[in-house]
Design an enzyme around this catalytic site. Structure first.
Site, PDB file in Angstrom:
ATOM      1  N   ARG A 186      18.062  19.746 -37.622  1.00 47.06           N
ATOM      2  CA  ARG A 186      18.995  20.856 -37.871  1.00 47.06           C
ATOM      3  C   ARG A 186      19.165  21.719 -36.616  1.00 47.06           C
ATOM      4  NH1 ARG A 186      17.943  24.718 -42.922  1.00 47.06           N
ATOM      5  NH2 ARG A 186      16.370  25.583 -41.529  1.00 47.06           N
ATOM      6  N   LYS A 202      22.533  27.730 -37.618  1.00 43.25           N
ATOM      7  CA  LYS A 202      21.396  28.655 -37.654  1.00 43.25           C
ATOM      8  C   LYS A 202      21.287  29.286 -36.270  1.00 43.25           C
ATOM      9  CE  LYS A 202      16.800  29.033 -39.584  1.00 43.25           C
ATOM     10  NZ  LYS A 202      17.026  30.305 -40.252  1.00 43.25           N
ATOM     11  N   GLU A 247      24.770  32.849 -50.514  1.00 42.67           N
ATOM     12  CA  GLU A 247      23.315  32.655 -50.415  1.00 42.67           C
ATOM     13  C   GLU A 247      22.634  34.006 -50.307  1.00 42.67           C
ATOM     14  OE1 GLU A 247      22.390  30.618 -46.686  1.00 42.67           O
ATOM     15  OE2 GLU A 247      23.813  31.858 -45.586  1.00 42.67           O
TER      16      GLU A 247
HETATM   17  N1  PMP Z   1      20.066  30.557 -45.577  1.00 45.81           N
HETATM   18  C1  PMP Z   1      19.814  31.230 -44.443  1.00 45.81           C
HETATM   19  C2  PMP Z   1      20.856  32.102 -43.866  1.00 45.81           C
HETATM   20  C3  PMP Z   1      18.561  31.099 -43.821  1.00 45.81           C
HETATM   21  O1  PMP Z   1      18.288  31.756 -42.692  1.00 45.81           O
HETATM   22  C4  PMP Z   1      17.579  30.274 -44.419  1.00 45.81           C
HETATM   23  C5  PMP Z   1      16.220  30.145 -43.785  1.00 45.81           C
HETATM   24  N2  PMP Z   1      16.196  29.142 -42.827  1.00 45.81           N
HETATM   25  C6  PMP Z   1      17.909  29.600 -45.614  1.00 45.81           C
HETATM   26  C7  PMP Z   1      19.162  29.765 -46.158  1.00 45.81           C
HETATM   27  C8  PMP Z   1      16.923  28.657 -46.255  1.00 45.81           C
HETATM   28  O2  PMP Z   1      16.820  27.499 -45.474  1.00 45.81           O
HETATM   29  P1  PMP Z   1      15.452  26.656 -45.388  1.00 45.81           P
HETATM   30  O3  PMP Z   1      15.119  26.259 -46.759  1.00 45.81           O
HETATM   31  O4  PMP Z   1      15.788  25.517 -44.512  1.00 45.81           O
HETATM   32  O5  PMP Z   1      14.441  27.572 -44.793  1.00 45.81           O
END
Ligand code: PMP
Length: 294
Positions: free
Chosen positions: A54, A153, A186
């Protein structure tokens, strides 16, 4: 100071108190860079490959050429962890555009900065997993997919920070971000799921949400348990009237949501399906096959 944590910066290790980058680094000046938050459980870096993949996808989207191969990056993470001898730690992997001048032009930054921080995880979840958390919809909309979308990200987290400030100011545990048409995207750093009539729903990344690695684990677990997971737009109303809801994320893992904008979700207690998934989720993170051994 010999037992100070060591931070990896561009191939060298520095004690935490000396681990510094230039004020001319465009990661600092412009939020120009990408990152990952990763966890290590019992000597195994959970889903390291997925996180590194990622990171490189995010870098590709902002046309940032990471100066290490994925194998070298994996080694840098493992080496940093070995040096620090931590147990159940949190890993922050950062690649910024690097040192430039005060103009924002990335061409002025010849070499990206690569940083690996490993530290203890200090998430005071308290009894959140047992009782669930309170949430609210934030006034600040998630950046759209044709802007600084959270599909990347990137080091641009002001959108999430603003939402978090709002939650803090209102005495609520976490904020939920809507996208520009009003559907749910989210949390500030979590993906969101709702349960209705035995089915599970989560929004698509076209809301500008990140494709969460924890969310993928939940999807796998749903498959294993033969529970339908439907990816679709979710309105605030659908969350108000859900039977159950929960967040997923590397830091938070899985946490039930018991309230949104003062509306109680379901009966206000973690629901049966959420609890079942949390149990299975725990098994996945404890399985050393699901990560990279240090
Ligand atoms: N959305 C955002 C904006 C995030 O920063 C994160 C944390 N990485 C998540 C969702 C959750 O992703 P993950 O399960 O890969 O940590």
């Amino acid at each position: 100071m010999t037992d100070e944590l060591q931070v990896y910066i561009d191939g060298q290790f520095y004690p935490k108190s000396q681990a510094k980058i230039s004020v001319y680094d465009h990661g600092f000046l412009y939020g120009d860079g990408v990152f990952e938050g990763i966890r290590e459980y019992n000597g195994v870096v959970f889903k390291l490959k997925e996180h590194i993949d990622r990171l490189y996808r995010s870098a590709h989207a902002i046309m940032l050429q990471i100066p290490l191969t994925k194998e070298e990056m994996t080694k840098a993470v493992v080496e940093t962890l070995r040096k620090n001898k931590l147990q159940d730690s949190y890993i922050r992997l950062i690649v910024s555009r690097g040192l430039g001048d005060l103009g924002l032009d990335p061409r002025k930054c010849p070499k990206p900065t690569v940083i690996v921080i490993t530290d203890t995880i200090n998430i005071k979840a308290g009894n959140a997993k047992e009782v669930g958390i309170t949430t609210m919809f934030s006034w600040v909309r998630r950046n759209p997919v044709d802007a600084t979308t959270h599909e990347i990200k990137s080091l641009n987290y002001l959108n999430s920070v603003l939402a978090k400030i709002e939650a803090n100011a209102n005495g609520v545990d976490e904020a939920i971000c809507l996208e520009s048409s009003g559907c749910i995207a989210e949390g500030v750093g979590e993906n969101i799921f709702i349960v209705k009539d035995g089915e599970i729903f989560t929004p698509p990344t076209s809301t500008g949400a990140l494709a969460g690695i924890t969310a993928d684990v939940v999807a796998e677990v749903c498959g294993k348990l033969d529970i339908d997971l439907i990816i679709t737009n979710l309105t605030p109303f659908m969350l108000f009237t859900a039977d159950e809801a929960f967040f997923t994320g590397t830091a938070m893992e899985m946490v039930p949501i018991r309230e949104v904008n003062k509306r109680i979700i379901g009966n206000g207690k973690p629901g049966p399906l959420t609890k079942k998934l949390m149990l299975e989720f725990q098994k996945v993170i404890e399985n050393p096959k699901n990560g990279t051994k240090i």
